[in-house]
Design a protein around this motif. Structure first.
Motif, PDB file in Angstrom:
ATOM      1  N   PHE A  27      -5.431  -5.103   0.833  1.00  0.00           N
ATOM      2  CA  PHE A  27      -4.712  -6.849   1.435  1.00  0.00           C
ATOM      3  C   PHE A  27      -3.619  -7.304   2.590  1.00  0.00           C
ATOM      4  CE2 PHE A  27      -2.548 -10.616   1.693  1.00  0.00           C
ATOM      5  CZ  PHE A  27      -3.158 -11.529   1.221  1.00  0.00           C
ATOM      6  N   GLU A  28      -4.899  -7.229   3.972  1.00  0.00           N
ATOM      7  CA  GLU A  28      -4.435  -7.490   5.512  1.00  0.00           C
ATOM      8  C   GLU A  28      -4.351  -8.782   5.336  1.00  0.00           C
ATOM      9  OE1 GLU A  28      -3.221  -5.711   6.887  1.00  0.00           O
ATOM     10  OE2 GLU A  28      -4.038  -3.626   6.098  1.00  0.00           O
ATOM     11  N   PRO A  29      -2.471  -9.231   4.976  1.00  0.00           N
ATOM     12  CA  PRO A  29      -2.331 -11.722   5.826  1.00  0.00           C
ATOM     13  C   PRO A  29      -2.890 -11.900   6.680  1.00  0.00           C
ATOM     14  CG  PRO A  29      -0.310  -9.650   5.679  1.00  0.00           C
ATOM     15  CD  PRO A  29      -1.385  -8.615   5.496  1.00  0.00           C
ATOM     16  N   THR A  30      -3.105 -10.754   7.676  1.00  0.00           N
ATOM     17  CA  THR A  30      -3.835 -11.586   9.171  1.00  0.00           C
ATOM     18  C   THR A  30      -5.533 -11.715   9.060  1.00  0.00           C
ATOM     19  OG1 THR A  30      -4.060  -9.043   9.986  1.00  0.00           O
ATOM     20  CG2 THR A  30      -1.428 -10.301  10.372  1.00  0.00           C
ATOM     21  N   TRP A  31      -5.849 -10.905   8.236  1.00  0.00           N
ATOM     22  CA  TRP A  31      -7.379 -10.843   8.004  1.00  0.00           C
ATOM     23  C   TRP A  31      -7.763 -13.044   7.415  1.00  0.00           C
ATOM     24  CZ3 TRP A  31      -9.360  -5.595   5.815  1.00  0.00           C
ATOM     25  CH2 TRP A  31      -9.141  -5.076   6.390  1.00  0.00           C
ATOM     26  N   ASN A  32      -8.812 -12.883   7.874  1.00  0.00           N
ATOM     27  CA  ASN A  32      -9.062 -14.468   7.065  1.00  0.00           C
ATOM     28  C   ASN A  32      -9.460 -13.726   6.062  1.00  0.00           C
ATOM     29  OD1 ASN A  32     -11.038 -16.235   6.591  1.00  0.00           O
ATOM     30  ND2 ASN A  32     -13.225 -15.710   7.681  1.00  0.00           N
ATOM     31  N   ILE A 108       3.234 -12.874   5.666  1.00  0.00           N
ATOM     32  CA  ILE A 108       2.265 -12.432   7.251  1.00  0.00           C
ATOM     33  C   ILE A 108       2.790 -11.028   7.950  1.00  0.00           C
ATOM     34  CG2 ILE A 108       1.815 -14.517   6.928  1.00  0.00           C
ATOM     35  CD1 ILE A 108       2.824 -14.338   9.672  1.00  0.00           C
ATOM     36  N   THR A 109       3.616  -9.719   7.168  1.00  0.00           N
ATOM     37  CA  THR A 109       3.654  -8.231   7.676  1.00  0.00           C
ATOM     38  C   THR A 109       3.280  -7.953   6.349  1.00  0.00           C
ATOM     39  OG1 THR A 109       5.878  -8.789   7.008  1.00  0.00           O
ATOM     40  CG2 THR A 109       5.223 -10.195   9.369  1.00  0.00           C
ATOM     41  N   THR A 110       3.549  -7.653   5.517  1.00  0.00           N
ATOM     42  CA  THR A 110       2.797  -6.777   4.575  1.00  0.00           C
ATOM     43  C   THR A 110       1.911  -6.661   4.051  1.00  0.00           C
ATOM     44  OG1 THR A 110       5.502  -7.499   3.737  1.00  0.00           O
ATOM     45  CG2 THR A 110       4.475  -5.263   2.430  1.00  0.00           C
ATOM     46  N   SER A 111       1.234  -5.583   3.803  1.00  0.00           N
ATOM     47  CA  SER A 111      -0.145  -5.167   3.621  1.00  0.00           C
ATOM     48  C   SER A 111      -0.093  -4.252   2.089  1.00  0.00           C
ATOM     49  CB  SER A 111      -1.187  -3.910   4.251  1.00  0.00           C
ATOM     50  OG  SER A 111      -1.231  -4.487   5.960  1.00  0.00           O
ATOM     51  N   ARG A 112      -1.135  -4.549   1.488  1.00  0.00           N
ATOM     52  CA  ARG A 112      -0.774  -4.541  -0.447  1.00  0.00           C
ATOM     53  C   ARG A 112      -2.029  -3.958  -0.829  1.00  0.00           C
ATOM     54  NH1 ARG A 112       1.008  -8.894   1.317  1.00  0.00           N
ATOM     55  NH2 ARG A 112       3.355 -10.061   0.301  1.00  0.00           N
ATOM     56  N   LEU A 113      -2.061  -2.657  -1.363  1.00  0.00           N
ATOM     57  CA  LEU A 113      -2.854  -2.068  -1.812  1.00  0.00           C
ATOM     58  C   LEU A 113      -2.697  -2.192  -3.533  1.00  0.00           C
ATOM     59  CD1 LEU A 113      -5.353   0.150  -2.486  1.00  0.00           C
ATOM     60  CD2 LEU A 113      -3.824   1.284  -3.452  1.00  0.00           C
ATOM     61  N   VAL A 114      -4.125  -3.326  -3.664  1.00  0.00           N
ATOM     62  CA  VAL A 114      -4.129  -4.468  -5.129  1.00  0.00           C
ATOM     63  C   VAL A 114      -5.047  -3.835  -5.987  1.00  0.00           C
ATOM     64  CG1 VAL A 114      -4.851  -6.869  -5.937  1.00  0.00           C
ATOM     65  CG2 VAL A 114      -3.544  -6.464  -3.593  1.00  0.00           C
ATOM     66  N   SER A 115      -5.584  -3.520  -6.747  1.00  0.00           N
ATOM     67  CA  SER A 115      -6.414  -3.067  -8.058  1.00  0.00           C
ATOM     68  C   SER A 115      -6.609  -4.516  -8.849  1.00  0.00           C
ATOM     69  CB  SER A 115      -5.864  -2.423  -9.319  1.00  0.00           C
ATOM     70  OG  SER A 115      -6.674  -1.923 -10.111  1.00  0.00           O
TER      71      SER A 115
END
Length: 217
Positions: A27-32, A108-115
């Motif tokens: 999950f990239e918060p800066t993407w669409n 809006i700064t932290t990426s996450r790996l989501v299952s």
């Protein structure tokens, strides 16, 4: 009887693969935001169930929303979960149509790996639910095992780097010490040789002086 049991098992296994889908995504918060929406077609009376889990960073949280897509207007929110690290989605469709599960975050700064594992069907499919839960558990165990292995590898690499650094430092110290000892011995040898040469010179002068030779006679 065995053939019938095998047929039923094969049918349930096929149903599982048709209805259950799993996603592991970053999950990239800066993407669409639409990049993190997953669409499902659900019949009237059908049930959408799913499990989500923020795998990395472990203490991160995320918002999950379930919408019914309306071709003639904005989507209608049917279910949501706010600020959860993991959770379960469960919704029974009153109307058939297209639904979407969206993942959101105020950070809006932290990426996450989501299952994310989702299943669509009708109530009563106990076997599918069991397989769904089993798959979620396997994913979590696999990730935990990989995380533990990565930590062990990082620790081993750090230890090797530390030992190699100490070894290089000791080698430099030994070479420096050997060089100093060699220079000292060389200077000492030159000093002794020079002293011996001076003594020989004066002794030779003493014996070569005629006056001193006559006095002895």
């Amino acid at each position: 009887m065995k053939n019938s049991y095998g047929f039923v098992t094969l049918f349930l296994f096929t149903l599982y693969w048709q209805k259950v889908t799993s996603f592991d995504f970053v999950f990239e918060p800066t993407w669409n935001p639409e990049d993190f929406c997953f669409y499902e077609e659900i019949e009237r009376g059908g049930v959408l169930t799913g499990n989500f889990h923020v795998l990395d960073p472990e203490d991160s949280r995320i918002d999950v929303e379930l919408f019914k897509v309306n071709p003639q207007g904005p989507p209608e929110l049917k279910w949501d979960s706010r600020g959860a690290q993991r959770g379960r989605i469960s919704y029974k469709a009153e109307d058939g149509g297209t639904y979407k599960v969206c993942f959101r975050s105020g950070d809006i700064t932290t990426s996450r790996l989501v299952s994310y594992v989702v299943k669509t069907g009708f109530e009563g499919t106990v076997e599918v639910e069991a397989m769904n839960a089993l798959q979620v558990g396997q994913i979590e165990k696999t990730y935990e095992g990989l995380t533990s292995l990565q930590r062990e590898l990082d620790s081993a690499l750090a230890s090797q780097y530390y030992l190699r650094t100490r070894l290089l430092k000791h080698e430099k110290t030994i070479l420096s010490t050997n060089r100093a000892v060699l220079v000292f011995l060389l200077l000492k040898t030159l000093f002794v040789a020079s002293l011996v040469a001076v003594k020989l010179y004066f002794v030779k002068r003493l014996f070569d002086d005629p006056k001193r030779v006559r006095m002895r006679v």
